[in-house]
Design a protein around this motif. Structure first.
Motif, PDB file in Angstrom:
ATOM      1  N   VAL A 128       6.764   6.715  32.883  1.00 35.83           N
ATOM      2  CA  VAL A 128       7.788   7.758  32.942  1.00 35.83           C
ATOM      3  C   VAL A 128       7.133   9.015  32.122  1.00 35.83           C
ATOM      4  N   GLY A 129       6.446   8.744  31.096  1.00 34.06           N
ATOM      5  CA  GLY A 129       5.975   9.823  30.130  1.00 34.06           C
ATOM      6  C   GLY A 129       4.944  10.687  30.795  1.00 34.06           C
ATOM      7  N   LEU A 130       3.947   9.749  31.845  1.00 37.45           N
ATOM      8  CA  LEU A 130       2.899  10.385  32.295  1.00 37.45           C
ATOM      9  C   LEU A 130       3.457  11.418  33.562  1.00 37.45           C
ATOM     10  N   VAL A 131       4.653  11.019  34.210  1.00 34.11           N
ATOM     11  CA  VAL A 131       5.395  11.831  35.243  1.00 34.11           C
ATOM     12  C   VAL A 131       6.084  13.093  34.329  1.00 34.11           C
ATOM     13  N   SER A 132       6.626  12.645  33.240  1.00 29.79           N
ATOM     14  CA  SER A 132       7.249  13.959  32.823  1.00 29.79           C
ATOM     15  C   SER A 132       6.612  14.890  32.092  1.00 29.79           C
ATOM     16  N   TYR A 133       5.220  14.427  31.537  1.00 31.82           N
ATOM     17  CA  TYR A 133       4.430  15.424  30.503  1.00 31.82           C
ATOM     18  C   TYR A 133       3.452  15.794  31.534  1.00 31.82           C
ATOM     19  N   ALA A 134       3.139  15.601  32.552  1.00 32.20           N
ATOM     20  CA  ALA A 134       1.948  15.970  33.369  1.00 32.20           C
ATOM     21  C   ALA A 134       1.814  17.427  33.447  1.00 32.20           C
ATOM     22  N   GLY A 135       0.622  17.894  33.168  1.00 35.31           N
ATOM     23  CA  GLY A 135       0.322  19.185  33.188  1.00 35.31           C
ATOM     24  C   GLY A 135       0.979  20.179  32.133  1.00 35.31           C
ATOM     25  N   PHE A 136       1.336  19.243  31.045  1.00 35.05           N
ATOM     26  CA  PHE A 136       1.754  19.698  29.698  1.00 35.05           C
ATOM     27  C   PHE A 136       1.058  21.066  29.301  1.00 35.05           C
ATOM     28  N   ARG A 162       8.994  20.673  37.753  1.00 35.77           N
ATOM     29  CA  ARG A 162       8.248  21.517  36.702  1.00 35.77           C
ATOM     30  C   ARG A 162       9.250  22.157  35.862  1.00 35.77           C
ATOM     31  N   THR A 163       9.218  21.951  34.658  1.00 34.50           N
ATOM     32  CA  THR A 163       9.923  22.609  33.822  1.00 34.50           C
ATOM     33  C   THR A 163       9.438  23.461  32.813  1.00 34.50           C
ATOM     34  N   SER A 164      10.181  24.701  32.809  1.00 37.62           N
ATOM     35  CA  SER A 164       9.267  25.800  32.007  1.00 37.62           C
ATOM     36  C   SER A 164      10.313  26.363  30.843  1.00 37.62           C
ATOM     37  N   HIS A 165      10.264  26.529  29.635  1.00 33.00           N
ATOM     38  CA  HIS A 165      11.233  27.230  28.718  1.00 33.00           C
ATOM     39  C   HIS A 165      10.342  27.898  27.593  1.00 33.00           C
ATOM     40  N   THR A 166      11.378  28.806  26.941  1.00 33.58           N
ATOM     41  CA  THR A 166      10.559  29.532  25.955  1.00 33.58           C
ATOM     42  C   THR A 166      11.099  29.208  24.596  1.00 33.58           C
ATOM     43  N   VAL A 167      10.678  29.232  23.697  1.00 31.79           N
ATOM     44  CA  VAL A 167      11.153  28.947  22.220  1.00 31.79           C
ATOM     45  C   VAL A 167      10.769  29.925  21.381  1.00 31.79           C
ATOM     46  N   ALA A 168      11.821  30.824  20.580  1.00 29.43           N
ATOM     47  CA  ALA A 168      11.432  31.736  19.628  1.00 29.43           C
ATOM     48  C   ALA A 168      11.084  31.101  18.375  1.00 29.43           C
ATOM     49  N   GLY A 196       5.745  18.349  33.600  1.00 27.31           N
ATOM     50  CA  GLY A 196       6.263  17.734  34.692  1.00 27.31           C
ATOM     51  C   GLY A 196       5.822  17.891  35.793  1.00 27.31           C
ATOM     52  N   LEU A 197       5.387  16.684  36.474  1.00 25.40           N
ATOM     53  CA  LEU A 197       4.485  16.384  37.816  1.00 25.40           C
ATOM     54  C   LEU A 197       5.558  16.707  38.968  1.00 25.40           C
ATOM     55  N   LEU A 198       6.755  16.033  39.076  1.00 24.83           N
ATOM     56  CA  LEU A 198       7.596  16.180  40.234  1.00 24.83           C
ATOM     57  C   LEU A 198       8.501  17.334  39.815  1.00 24.83           C
TER      58      LEU A 198
END
Length: 228
Positions: free
Chosen positions: A2-10, A28-34, A24-26
């Protein structure tokens, strides 16, 4: 897996006062943190990561107006899911310089002896509770299983051995966790930051700037009040 799929391409990239995080592999999640909204940073090591010498770095941010306070406070944002502990400071120097080098500059103190006594009492109580639950489950199984039949005659010894094995494993885990929690826990501060290391099977190092603290509380149970 699950970790490999969730954090792939981190990927965590810093742009001036913000961090852009993608993973994310399947999905893809992108977000910005100030950076200014980071409340504190934690360096987390589960049992496997401790054996391998790696850690997970997470930032806990202040939720914005209308944001999900629970997810922002409880889960945090992964700045790096799997990094060598020797590279944590250099990594923080790149993405969040305000939190770099603080642990090494802090004089971390061990907890007092009273903390060891408290941990021993809690471990003992949880161990007794574990065996009470195991014994209760075995008694219920013995009561509801029919007395006749070769299958029952085989199942009862199996359940007894399984219950004793589970209780023993849980007892060893509680004892090991209690010893490691007291042995590895530390607390200290610099002029501008507080540092807390919570030991145990899961080790967590928390770095919190004093200016970001919201409130402080002091609690004492009857036994603690009696001991002063």
């Amino acid at each position: 897996a699950v970790g490999l799929v969730s954090y792939a391409g981190f990927r965590c990239t810093r742009f001036d006062d913000r961090l852009a995080i993608e993973r994310g592999l399947l999905d893809r999640t992108s977000h910005t943190v100030a950076l200014e909204r980071i409340q504190y940073v934690s360096i987390r090591q589960g049992f496997i990561r401790q054996l391998l010498g790696f850690a997970e770095v997470r930032a806990y941010v202040v939720a914005g107006p209308g944001g999900d306070d629970a997810s922002s406070t409880a889960n945090g944002v992964a700045l790096h899911p799997f990094i060598n502990v020797n590279r944590v400071d250099s990594f923080l120097a790149c993405v969040a310089p305000a939190y770099s080098g603080i642990v090494d500059a802090t004089d971390l103190k061990r907890l007092p002896a009273a903390a060891a006594r408290r941990q021993a009492v809690r471990t003992g109580l949880f161990t007794v509770l574990t065996w009470v639950i195991v014994g209760g489950c075995l008694a219920l199984a013995h009561h509801f299983l029919p007395d006749a039949g070769a299958f029952t005659a085989t199942l009862r010894p199996f359940l007894l051995v399984l219950g004793i094995l589970c209780g023993g494993v849980m007892s060893v885990r509680l004892a090991l966790g209690g010893v490691l929690r007291y042995r590895d826990s530390r607390i200290g501060h610099t002029r501008h930051e507080l540092v807390r290391v919570t030991g145990g099977i899961k080790r967590i190092c928390t770095i919190a700037p004093r200016s970001h603290l919201q409130h402080a509380s002091l609690a004492a149970n009857p036994f603690q009040r009696r001991a002063g």
